[in-house]
Design a protein around this motif. Structure first.
Motif, mmCIF file in Angstrom:
data_model
loop_
_atom_site.group_PDB
_atom_site.id
_atom_site.type_symbol
_atom_site.label_atom_id
_atom_site.label_comp_id
_atom_site.label_asym_id
_atom_site.label_seq_id
_atom_site.Cartn_x
_atom_site.Cartn_y
_atom_site.Cartn_z
ATOM 1 N N UNK A 1 0.819 -1.213 0.000
ATOM 2 C CA UNK A 1 0.000 0.000 0.000
ATOM 3 C C UNK A 1 0.852 1.263 0.000
ATOM 4 N N UNK A 2 2.084 1.172 0.468
ATOM 5 C CA UNK A 2 2.960 2.345 0.466
ATOM 6 C C UNK A 2 3.491 2.664 -0.926
ATOM 7 N N UNK A 3 3.326 1.719 -1.861
ATOM 8 C CA UNK A 3 3.832 1.922 -3.221
ATOM 9 C C UNK A 3 2.725 2.132 -4.254
ATOM 10 N N UNK A 4 1.484 1.878 -3.882
ATOM 11 C CA UNK A 4 0.378 1.939 -4.841
ATOM 12 C C UNK A 4 -0.707 2.878 -4.338
ATOM 13 N N UNK A 5 -1.071 3.830 -5.186
ATOM 14 C CA UNK A 5 -2.189 4.734 -4.891
ATOM 15 C C UNK A 5 -3.223 4.572 -6.000
ATOM 16 N N UNK A 6 -4.449 4.220 -5.611
ATOM 17 C CA UNK A 6 -5.526 4.014 -6.581
ATOM 18 C C UNK A 6 -6.579 5.092 -6.367
ATOM 19 N N UNK A 7 -7.001 5.723 -7.452
ATOM 20 C CA UNK A 7 -7.978 6.804 -7.355
ATOM 21 C C UNK A 7 -9.120 6.598 -8.337
ATOM 22 N N UNK A 8 -10.297 7.051 -7.923
ATOM 23 C CA UNK A 8 -11.451 7.110 -8.813
ATOM 24 C C UNK A 8 -11.319 8.414 -9.598
ATOM 25 N N UNK A 9 -10.865 8.305 -10.847
ATOM 26 C CA UNK A 9 -10.505 9.501 -11.607
ATOM 27 C C UNK A 9 -10.646 9.242 -13.097
ATOM 28 N N UNK A 10 -11.189 10.207 -13.813
ATOM 29 C CA UNK A 10 -11.217 10.171 -15.268
ATOM 30 C C UNK A 10 -9.831 10.546 -15.787
ATOM 31 N N UNK A 11 -9.386 9.874 -16.848
ATOM 32 C CA UNK A 11 -8.038 10.150 -17.362
ATOM 33 C C UNK A 11 -7.865 11.605 -17.765
ATOM 34 N N UNK A 12 -8.962 12.278 -18.134
ATOM 35 C CA UNK A 12 -8.865 13.673 -18.567
ATOM 36 C C UNK A 12 -8.442 14.601 -17.440
ATOM 37 N N UNK A 13 -8.667 14.173 -16.191
ATOM 38 C CA UNK A 13 -8.245 14.990 -15.054
ATOM 39 C C UNK A 13 -6.728 15.069 -14.943
ATOM 40 N N UNK A 14 -6.029 14.172 -15.622
ATOM 41 C CA UNK A 14 -4.565 14.177 -15.580
ATOM 42 C C UNK A 14 -3.961 15.289 -16.431
ATOM 43 N N UNK A 15 -4.796 16.021 -17.150
ATOM 44 C CA UNK A 15 -4.291 17.125 -17.976
ATOM 45 C C UNK A 15 -3.914 18.345 -17.138
ATOM 46 N N UNK A 16 -4.183 18.301 -15.844
ATOM 47 C CA UNK A 16 -3.846 19.428 -14.972
ATOM 48 C C UNK A 16 -2.325 19.591 -14.867
ATOM 49 N N UNK A 17 -1.860 20.830 -14.602
ATOM 50 C CA UNK A 17 -0.411 21.092 -14.542
ATOM 51 C C UNK A 17 0.339 20.220 -13.538
ATOM 52 N N UNK A 18 -0.313 19.833 -12.456
ATOM 53 C CA UNK A 18 0.390 19.059 -11.426
ATOM 54 C C UNK A 18 0.867 17.699 -11.932
ATOM 55 N N UNK A 19 0.278 17.217 -13.038
ATOM 56 C CA UNK A 19 0.663 15.909 -13.561
ATOM 57 C C UNK A 19 1.644 16.004 -14.732
ATOM 58 N N UNK A 20 2.069 17.197 -15.081
ATOM 59 C CA UNK A 20 2.980 17.362 -16.214
ATOM 60 C C UNK A 20 4.305 16.652 -15.940
ATOM 61 N N UNK A 21 4.697 15.769 -16.843
ATOM 62 C CA UNK A 21 5.971 15.031 -16.758
ATOM 63 C C UNK A 21 6.153 14.335 -15.410
ATOM 64 N N UNK A 22 5.050 13.892 -14.811
ATOM 65 C CA UNK A 22 5.104 13.326 -13.460
ATOM 66 C C UNK A 22 5.447 11.843 -13.435
ATOM 67 N N UNK A 23 5.474 11.192 -14.603
ATOM 68 C CA UNK A 23 5.653 9.741 -14.618
ATOM 69 C C UNK A 23 6.747 9.343 -15.610
#
Length: 452
Positions: free
Chosen positions: A274-296
């Motif tokens: 659980x310390x390595x995996x975070x699961x969220x109820x989220x639409x993929x389009x929400x990842x377009x926010x600046x906080x996710x830029x180049x995050x992975x």
């Protein structure tokens, strides 16, 4: 007004199977459907036995082969005439027709689907096919309901027929790869060995191993190792996230299924990651926010693009591009169809859309390449085709599902649901067995230099 015989479903999770009203229009469309169906079947290596209709007329069609029996011809042709292939599937649900080996029968016309209907009539397709209902378009407002329609049916239902990994996508059985026609980065998997099919134990260790092999290859293609920041689009029941975490990766997994989210989180906790995996109820389009830029560093997605909808494929790949660090890798498993069939069927509603996957649509490899090349900095570096492995996966699922009939009924599903699910699995199996649809693992690299 009278109506033709049918067997309605009492399961509220299914669209209503209304009888076809008897009317002059129904009579005309049924007569046309009867002639077109006969013309098509006479060209196929199948046997269709038609019971006598209300006028006492029956017939046998086809050149010999897998057998279909039409029990209620009047209803069958009325549904086929009114709703085309949707009506064909609905007539199976009501019991108007049957086949001893559904996939074997359906594979024959599926292999000839492009030329069964005369081109002159194919040009009129838009006039007779149903369009995708507005409420099923895969918009941000609709997608949650589309996903819930299928994936939130019941975790217990899926556990009945899936293997122990709860993987709901094609397995990759022991195989060898050979070069495809498009060069060294295009691989074709040889079909599963006969020892892995037919009488093979359905829930044996080899099935779970085949699912793990599929996942591990995707993780390898995405370059997932210790410390890799992984984005997974489409959690499923968490098996990929678990296997990535066991490599030491840090995983952010998103889903729109509340049922899958709950069980996936339980599995992650039970596995101690659980310390390595975070699961969220989220639409993929929400990842377009600046906080996710180049995050992975890596993005992995297994058979999720089919739910995106053709209008949003560009948004999907642009979002992946946005979230991925320069030099990062993407590994996607996708069900695809030939480009010409994709263009011909785009925007239409199918039986699968109505009963199983609302809003879903299969891309072609060509359209994926066109979108990623024109709209993103992602460039495809690898492709593996293994459609025959999906046919075997579906065979195992369906055989197990039917063997667990009483357990499915005990969950509150009815007989029509049983027929619907069997038809869905065997209809899909026929698509892969015939080559009408395929499954691919596609690998991409984001252009640019990775930060040191």
């Amino acid at each position: 007004m009278t109506s033709l015989e049918s067997r309605p479903s009492t399961d509220e999770r299914l669209p209503a199977l209304e009888p076809v009203p008897a009317s002059p229009r129904t009579a005309v469309s049924a007569a046309v459907a009867r002639r077109l169906f006969a013309a098509a079947i006479r060209r196929l290596d199948v046997t269709v036995e038609e019971a006598p209709n209300r006028r006492g007329i029956g017939r046998t069609l086809g050149r010999g082969g897998p057998r279909m029996v039409i029990h209620r011809p009047d209803e069958f042709y009325a549904r086929l005439g009114r709703d085309g292939l949707i009506g064909f599937g609905e007539a199976y649900l009501t019991g108007a027709w049957d086949a001893a080996d559904l996939a074997e029968f359906l594979t024959v016309p599926a292999a000839r689907i492009a030329d069964l209907v005369p081109q002159s009539l194919q040009n009129l397709r838009a006039l007779v096919t149903h369009r995708t209902p507005r409420h099923q378009r895969s918009t941000a407002a609709n997608s949650r309901a589309n996903i819930a329609h299928h994936y939130d049916l019941s975790n217990e239902l899926f556990a009945i027929f899936l293997d122990e990994t709860l993987s709901y996508s094609s397995a990759l059985f022991p195989t060898s790869f050979r070069a495809g026609p498009d060069g060294p980065h295009h691989l074709l998997a040889t079909p599963p060995d006969p020892a892995d099919t037919g009488a093979a134990p359905l829930h044996s260790a080899d099935f779970a191993e085949a699912q793990a092999r599929k996942i591990d290859r995707l993780l390898d293609e995405a370059g997932v190792t210790e410390g890799t920041r992984v984005l997974e689009i489409g959690t499923g029941w968490g098996e990929l996230a678990l296997r990535a975490a066991r490599r030491g990766a840090r995983v952010h997994s998103i889903t729109l299924s509340s049922e899958q989210l709950e069980l996936a989180e339980q599995r992650v906790a039970a596995a101690g990651v659980a310390d390595l995996v975070r699961i969220e109820l989220m639409d993929y389009r929400a990842l377009a926010e600046p906080e996710f830029a180049s995050a992975y560093d890596a993005v992995v997605s297994v058979e999720m693009i089919e739910a995106v909808g053709h209008e949003f494929w560009g948004t999907y790949f642009q979002t992946i591009d946005h979230t991925l660090a320069p030099g990062g890798r993407v590994a996607i498993q996708a069900i695809t169809m030939p480009h010409d069939r994709m263009l011909a069927t785009r925007g239409t509603q199918t039986w699968i859309n109505k009963y199983v996957f609302p809003g879903g649509f299969l891309p072609s490899v060509q359209v994926i390449d066109e979108i990623t090349s024109a709209q993103t900095s992602l460039r495809r570096t690898g492709l593996l085709e293994f459609g025959s492995h999906y046919a075997e996966t579906l065979r195992r699922w369906d055989t197990t599902f039917r063997a667990q009939r009483d357990a499915v009924l005990a969950l509150g599903f009815d007989e029509t649901f049983l027929r619907m699910w069997h038809f869905y699995l065997e209809y899909s199996r026929a698509g892969f067995a015939s080559g009408y649809i395929n499954v691919q693992q596609l690998t991409f690299v984001k252009q640019g230099h990775r930060a040191v």
